[in-house]
Design an enzyme around this catalytic site. Structure first.
Site, PDB file in Angstrom:
ATOM      1  N   VAL A 104      33.911  20.914 -41.427  1.00  0.00           N
ATOM      2  CA  VAL A 104      33.625  19.974 -40.315  1.00  0.00           C
ATOM      3  C   VAL A 104      34.716  18.890 -40.361  1.00  0.00           C
ATOM      4  CG1 VAL A 104      31.969  18.303 -39.001  1.00  0.00           C
ATOM      5  CG2 VAL A 104      31.127  20.443 -40.341  1.00  0.00           C
ATOM      6  N   CYS A 105      35.403  18.604 -39.347  1.00  0.00           N
ATOM      7  CA  CYS A 105      36.412  17.576 -39.162  1.00  0.00           C
ATOM      8  C   CYS A 105      37.338  17.681 -40.178  1.00  0.00           C
ATOM      9  CB  CYS A 105      35.558  16.245 -38.996  1.00  0.00           C
ATOM     10  SG  CYS A 105      36.310  14.873 -38.794  1.00  0.00           S
ATOM     11  N   THR A 106      37.713  16.496 -41.061  1.00  0.00           N
ATOM     12  CA  THR A 106      38.606  16.673 -41.878  1.00  0.00           C
ATOM     13  C   THR A 106      38.259  17.178 -43.202  1.00  0.00           C
ATOM     14  OG1 THR A 106      38.239  14.291 -42.542  1.00  0.00           O
ATOM     15  CG2 THR A 106      39.882  14.686 -40.823  1.00  0.00           C
ATOM     16  N   GLY A 107      37.028  17.858 -43.273  1.00  0.00           N
ATOM     17  CA  GLY A 107      36.742  18.563 -44.538  1.00  0.00           C
ATOM     18  C   GLY A 107      37.733  19.740 -44.670  1.00  0.00           C
ATOM     19  N   THR A 124      40.975  21.147 -37.021  1.00  0.00           N
ATOM     20  CA  THR A 124      40.605  19.869 -37.770  1.00  0.00           C
ATOM     21  C   THR A 124      40.480  18.808 -36.583  1.00  0.00           C
ATOM     22  OG1 THR A 124      40.427  18.242 -39.661  1.00  0.00           O
ATOM     23  CG2 THR A 124      42.379  18.756 -38.789  1.00  0.00           C
TER      24      THR A 124
END
Length: 319
Positions: A104-107, A124
């Site tokens: 999720v996102c910058t994961g 991202t």
């Protein structure tokens, strides 16, 4: 159906909604169909972590003691933007063992640093797509979609996009009805299209500083079917067409024509999603004039025709 273990990785500086959004989706699915998911959270040492907003999260266990996951979910947040050698090492060793690898996102940055996105198409948060592409050239970064699924690897855009992706995974596992029930409970759409831009026309453009230009932006949004040519908009702003076009671009970062195109596309998209209106009616209401003009706009921007776009949200009932 075998129970699937969903393991959410926690770390200091994690974005809380990246964790709790998907967590609510999977927990909702487990409530709907008990025994389908075993949901666990884990940090490196099993201790509490402090999120980027200051919230403290207490994990169920440590990563070393965590059960082998079917779905390994890595959230984003400020904690992904600096070196994390221990976490990266754990992901490099254990990530390939998961049947589904999700960020999720910058994961996605953590997955990329662990080498788990090499050769994969991924996304991202829009603000970090360029960094992901620059730092990890083996990753095929697509900055536009809400989420990308490439084989067993799934990556999502910023923050709330993790809910979209989690709903897609639940729909794959348990069917549309279960996913739709969860979406309704969370008051979100079940399915935004995978190639939808990460933000709306209004968010994609900056808000103009001067009031006449701000008023024009609002007028465009509220009246997509009106005459939105440069002369008409300039007259509404009290400027000459040349001065208006120059000022609009300087203050919003886009041309009036491109802004109008985005607003009309977004308006038509919402009508297709949320109403039963015909394509001809929607094309007029959105300022396209004809179904063919709307069709060309959809194909250019989204790669799909309006009728196919609507079927994603209103599939034909099965017999």
């Amino acid at each position: 159906m075998a129970q699937r273990t969903v393991l959410l990785v926690l770390f200091d500086g994690v974005q809380s909604l990246d964790v709790t959004g998907p967590l609510e989706v999977f927990t909702g699915a487990e409530n709907q169909a008990p025994g389908t998911y075993r949901i666990r959270t884990a940090s490196l040492d099993g201790g509490p972590v402090r999120t980027s907003s200051g919230l403290t999260l207490v994990p169920d266990t440590s990563l070393a003691d965590a059960p082998a996951p079917h779905t390994l979910l890595v959230p984003g947040g400020k904690g992904t933007r600096g070196p994390a050698p221990r976490l990266t090492a754990w992901l490099r060793e254990n990530g390939p063992r998961a049947e589904r690898l999700v960020s999720v996102c910058t994961g996605a940055i953590l997955l990329a640093e662990a080498g788990l996105l090499d050769g994969c198409r991924a996304t991202t948060h829009w603000a970090y797509c360029a960094k992901l592409a620059r730092d990890h050239p083996a990753v095929q970064v697509d900055p536009d979609p809400i989420y990308v699924r490439d084989g067993h690897v799934s990556t999502s855009a910023g923050v709330t996009a993790g809910i979209d992706l989690a709903l897609a995974l639940v729909e794959e596992d348990l069917g549309r009805d279960t996913a739709l029930t969860i979406a309704r409970h969370l008051v979100v759409f079940l399915r935004r299209p995978g190639n939808q831009a990460q933000f709306s026309a209004q968010l994609a453009a900056q808000t103009a500083r001067r009031e006449p230009l701000r008023d024009v932006q609002q007028w465009i949004t509220e009246h997509p079917a009106e005459d939105l040519g440069i002369e008409a908009l300039a007259a509404r702003a009290g400027l000459s067409p040349r001065h208006f076009a120059r000022a609009f671009r300087a203050e919003t970062g886009t041309t009036p024509g491109r802004y109008v195109d985005r607003v009309r596309l977004e308006h038509a998209r919402r009508l297709l999603e949320d109403t039963a209106g015909g394509v001809e009616e929607i094309s007029r209401a959105s300022g396209y004039g004809t179904p063919e003009a709307m069709r060309r706009a959809f194909l250019k921007a989204l790669g799909t025709a309006p009728a196919e776009y609507r079927r994603r949200f209103h599939p034909a009932p099965t017999r």
